[in-house]
Structures are given as C-alpha cells and as structure tokens.
Design an enzyme around this catalytic site. Structure first.
Site, PDB file in Angstrom:
ATOM      1  N   GLY A 276       0.848  -1.194   0.000  1.00  0.00           N
ATOM      2  CA  GLY A 276       0.000   0.000   0.000  1.00  0.00           C
ATOM      3  C   GLY A 276       0.881   1.240   0.000  1.00  0.00           C
ATOM      4  O   GLY A 276       2.060   1.192  -0.393  1.00  0.00           O
TER       5      GLY A 276
ATOM      6  N   HIS B 204       4.878  27.241 -19.963  1.00  0.00           N
ATOM      7  CA  HIS B 204       5.675  26.256 -20.700  1.00  0.00           C
ATOM      8  C   HIS B 204       7.152  26.553 -20.437  1.00  0.00           C
ATOM      9  O   HIS B 204       7.535  27.722 -20.454  1.00  0.00           O
ATOM     10  CB  HIS B 204       5.387  26.367 -22.193  1.00  0.00           C
ATOM     11  CG  HIS B 204       6.250  25.479 -23.030  1.00  0.00           C
ATOM     12  ND1 HIS B 204       6.030  24.124 -23.130  1.00  0.00           N
ATOM     13  CD2 HIS B 204       7.350  25.743 -23.779  1.00  0.00           C
ATOM     14  CE1 HIS B 204       6.942  23.596 -23.928  1.00  0.00           C
ATOM     15  NE2 HIS B 204       7.764  24.550 -24.320  1.00  0.00           N
TER      16      HIS B 204
ATOM     17  N   GLU C 167       2.604  -8.850  -0.989  1.00  0.00           N
ATOM     18  CA  GLU C 167       1.270  -8.209  -0.996  1.00  0.00           C
ATOM     19  C   GLU C 167       0.177  -9.256  -1.191  1.00  0.00           C
ATOM     20  O   GLU C 167       0.277 -10.120  -2.044  1.00  0.00           O
ATOM     21  CB  GLU C 167       1.237  -7.137  -2.096  1.00  0.00           C
ATOM     22  CG  GLU C 167      -0.132  -6.608  -2.492  1.00  0.00           C
ATOM     23  CD  GLU C 167      -0.922  -5.968  -1.359  1.00  0.00           C
ATOM     24  OE1 GLU C 167      -0.367  -5.130  -0.627  1.00  0.00           O
ATOM     25  OE2 GLU C 167      -2.104  -6.325  -1.197  1.00  0.00           O
TER      26      GLU C 167
END
Ligand code: NAI
Length: 463
Positions: free
Chosen positions: A180, A439, A201
């Site tokens: 997690g 940008h 997991e």
C-alpha cells in the site's frame, strides 16, 4: 478543576488546526497531547518520510547522472547523520506549532486524556491528574499501525512505520509486508539507500485501492530499481532463528524469504481504545473508527471527532480540512462543505488522484467522457528524465464538469492541486483549456488532458 469552551484531544493535523482556528474565532481552547505536537504526520509520517525520500532522490539523481554525462562517485550514506537532519526538520516544525499555540492563545496541556463523563476529561501526566470541564469536546487522536497477529513489531527485527524511522544502521535486506501507500514509500526509500527490498502483498497489484493502469507504472518503476514484488501472497509467520525468515503462502505452497528486517505496513487503525468512549457512549466501528455524521458529531451530543480517528481516508490534509470545517461550524461561520480530497503517493513517479475514477462515475450513473495524455506529450517531463506516466481526466458528458483526475508523473503532488480546484469548484474541461499554462512545465499535462476531452489537444494524436 479547569474549565473551557472547547477541549481538543490530540494535537495532530486535525486537532492543532481545529484549535488554532477556534482560537482565531475568539474561543477559549485547551488542547491535550501526550506526545509531541504535530501527530503522526509531523513526527512519524508525512514530513520525516518526505525528507528521507528527498535524500533518496538525491542518491538516485547522482546514480542516474551517467545517463546525462555526469559522473559521480557512488554515494556513501551516513544514516545517523541523515536521520539527524530529518529530526531537525521535524523539531523545527514542532516548535512552530507550539509557537502558533502561544500566539493564538491556545493552552496546551501535556498528558493522557480519557473521559470521566461526556463534558469531563481526566488528564494523567507525571505531575498527577487534572480534570477539565468543557462545553464541547473534540476527539482528534489519530491512528496507529495495524499489527499482524504473531508478528508484532519489536522495533529491532520487526518494524512498523514508526520504528523504521529510528534505525541506526541500514539493513542489507528488508522484507516489506503490504504494497500500500506506506509499503511503497518505504520500498522507494530503502532501495535508493542501497537496501535490497522484497515486497509481499495479499492482493494482485501494488496499491490495491488504485486503478490498475496507475499501479502498473509504479510497479514497473520499482521493478527497474530492483525491488522484488510478490503479489497474491499471504504471510503466515516470521521465524527469527537461525536467521530471520518470512514464510508466506503462494497458491497453496509455502515459500520463504530470508532477510535482516521486516517492515509491516498492512494498514492503520483508529487510536480510540484508551479514551473511555464506551463509558460515555461514543460509538465506534469494528476497527475503532468513531462514527460521525456530516457535521463531525459523534453519537453523544457535544462530542465531535475529526481526522484519522474517524471513518474516511487517512490523510493529513483531510484531517486539517476537517479541523477548520468543524471549528467554523461550531463558531457558526461555516456555510459550505468541501467535496474533493486529493490523495498523493510519493513513489517515483508520484501518483496523485482526486474525485471520481471513470468506473466510480459510471457506477453512480454518470455519462462520462475521458481523456488520457501520456507524459511524452509534455516536453518538461523528458527534461526531468521521465517518460513513463500519464494524466487521465474524467468529465461529465452533459455538463463538461471535471469529475476526477488521476496522474502518475513527476510532481503529481503539486499538479493535483489544480485538478482539486477544478473538481471542488465544478470547473469544466472547456474552462481549464482556456487557461494559459506556463511552458515548459508539468502543468501542461492538465491543459492537454482538458483539451483532449474535446479532441483538440495539440501534442497528442486525438482520437
Ligand atoms: P494501505 O491500506 O494503503 O495498504 C496496506 C496493504 O497491505 C494493502 O495493499 C493490503 O492488501 C496489504 N495487506 C494487508 N494484509 C496483508 C498481509 N497479511 N500480507 C500481505 N499484505 C497485506 O495501508 P498502509 O500502507 O499501511 O497506509 C496506511 C494509511 O496511511 C493509508 O490509508 C494511507 O492512505 C495513509 N498514508 C498516506 C500517505 C500519503 O498520503 N502519502 C503516506 C502514508 C500513509
């Protein structure tokens, strides 16, 4: 016997923010705290882990330099110095909260609080017992790591997220149980500090609560860094002799991995069991999370609960937002509720989400339009040496309102703030596409995703 209008139990992000806002609104507030102010977030969570992840990123940057034509010697890691640096950041922020209490007139009482009656709290400390009578009591006692039966942390071999921040030397190998949020942030940290990392997991992907396509980008990135990931396994026991060995079940067969340390990161539970809640009638769920209504009221009049100790995402910013909301509700100045709670995971690349996923929106019966812009559409990501990841936007097909955004990218934690503004204020993709984004920045990801909803993004081949 001391008396006050408002008594806040716990000085973590929920409690300290609520106390300060109440004081700003002219209320007399006492806060009770048994440890240092700042809670898990400041002392054992968000802040120290992010400081260490910054150091780990520096190691990674040095190692990656070769690709950019920059040669560095392999970094030497002085863990005591590194943890000392992290500790000084925490100390400074702790002193900051104490200062803010002082300037706002919030009284801080040190000790362990428990209810004697609904408006009466006993605070125990080394100096003895103090009784405080309060017209309104706010519970903000937070959460603690969940323990796996028979694998309780001892701070030496079996660690939880707190003791992992107290290591004096780095292990050669660490097994992390749970992929997690905590498991993956520590996996990123330790692997960059040169520790071999194995993650076990129960579910079939990392970050089980998140969309699979987001999780896959993170899983691949961890794999490239050499983190071994075993999904779909159930840990059965940790043997300590002759060497530390984690046993787990994979498709019905017993497997084992030898290691130096084990970090258990299988969730958190509420810290509510020592407050005497049964005694006053405050109801909790099976895991101790306090039940509240939409206005943070518990099942007992004049007792409120906010933050991790209540049901909901265990996030510091949710706790802080609830602290402010409750203070303003109690002072009668609040007229609105917040909707959007973003969530960020500090892996590399970072993951950040807000609002609904496509599936959640469809389950709620919404007709949606979606867009997906890869990182490669944004020049800045390549200048940061990153090309894997994307931004996904979900909008309501009828109104064009942004319902949710998911990002897996560098700086996703910052980018999600713009998406949160859009979801919270009900902005449309058309409106986001009218805003000039600087940008070259990663913020262009959101701009392109908004424009892609209408099939007019410049930097991707629109469908
Ligand atoms: P989590 O719920 O995110 O993950 C726990 C994982 O352990 C799950 O994937 C679960 O399937 C797995 N698991 C459970 N039992 C297992 C077992 N016996 N064997 C193997 N795997 C098992 O909980 P985590 O990572 O402990 O974090 C706790 C909370 O703290 C989360 O709600 C998280 O949102 C919050 N947090 C948030 C952060 C952030 O915002 N960046 C940072 C750290 C924590």
């Amino acid at each position: 016997m001391t008396e006050c209008d408002f008594l806040v139990i716990g000085a973590g992000p929920a409690g300290y923010v609520c106390a300060i806002r109440l004081a700003q609104l002219g209320k007399k507030v006492i806060v009770v705290e048994r440890e240092r102010v700042g809670g898990v977030c400041l002392n054992w969570g968000c802040i120290p882990v992010k400081a260490l992840l910054h150091a780990a990123q520096t190691v990674r940057d040095a190692t990656e330099g070769k690709r950019l034509g920059l040669m560095f010697l392999p970094p030497e890691i002085d863990l005591v110095a590194l943890y000392g640096w992290k500790g000084r950041i925490v100390d400074r922020l702790v002193r900051g909260i104490e200062y803010l209490f002082k300037v706002n007139g919030v009284e801080l009482v040190r000790g362990n609080a428990r209810f004697a009656a609904p408006g009466e709290v006993v605070v125990e400390s080394q100096d003895g017992e103090q009784r405080i009578l309060a017209s309104q009591v706010i519970i903000a006692t937070g959460s603690m790591p969940t323990v796996l039966s028979g694998m309780e942390p001892d701070g030496k071999v079996i660690l939880d997220s707190n003791s992992a921040l107290r290591l004096v030397e780095l292990p050669k190998h660490i097994v992390i149980i749970g992929a997690g949020v905590i498991g993956l942030e520590f996996a990123t940290l330790f692997s960059r500090l040169g520790v071999k990392v194995t993650v076990l997991e129960l579910e079939n992907q990392v970050l089980p609560g998140f969309d699979t396509d987001l999780a896959q980008v993170v899983e691949k990135a961890l794999d490239r860094e050499g983190v071994a990931f075993h999904p779909g396994v159930k840990v059965s026991q940790i043997a300590r002799e002759p060497v530390v060995t984690v046993h787990y079940d994979k498709d019905g067969t017993d497997q084992a991995v030898e290691t130096d340390k084990v970090l258990v990161a299988v969730g958190r539970r509420a810290l509510s069991h020592e407050l005497g809640l049964d005694w006053v009638g405050v109801k909790t769920d099976r895991r101790g999370f306090i039940k509240t209504d939409g206005a943070y009221r518990t099942t007992v009049p004049n007792i409120y609960a906010i933050g991790d100790v209540t049901e909901g995402p265990l996030l510091a910013h949710r706790a802080m937002a609830e602290g402010i909301a409750l203070a303003e509700l109690l002072a009668g100045t609040r007229k609105w509720k917040f909707r959007a709670i973003p969530s960020c995971i500090y892996t590399d690349p970072e993951v950040a989400v807000v609002g609904m996923t496509e599936k959640e929106a469809q389950e709620k019966g919404r007709e949606v339009k979606t867009s997906r812009v890869p990182l490669s559409a944004v020049g800045r990501s390549l200048t940061l040496g990153r090309s894997e990841g994307f931004c996904k936007m979900v909008v309501d097909a009828k109104t064009d309102k942004v319902l949710g955004v998911s990002i897996v990218a560098p700086q996703a934690d910052v980018l999600i703030a713009e998406a949160s503004v859009a979801v919270e204020l009900g902005l449309t993709a058309g409106e986001l596409g009218r805003v000039v984004h600087p940008h070259p920045t990663m913020s262009e990801l959101l701009f392109e995703a908004a424009e892609a909803i209408h099939g007019r993004a410049i930097h991707i081949a629109n469908r």
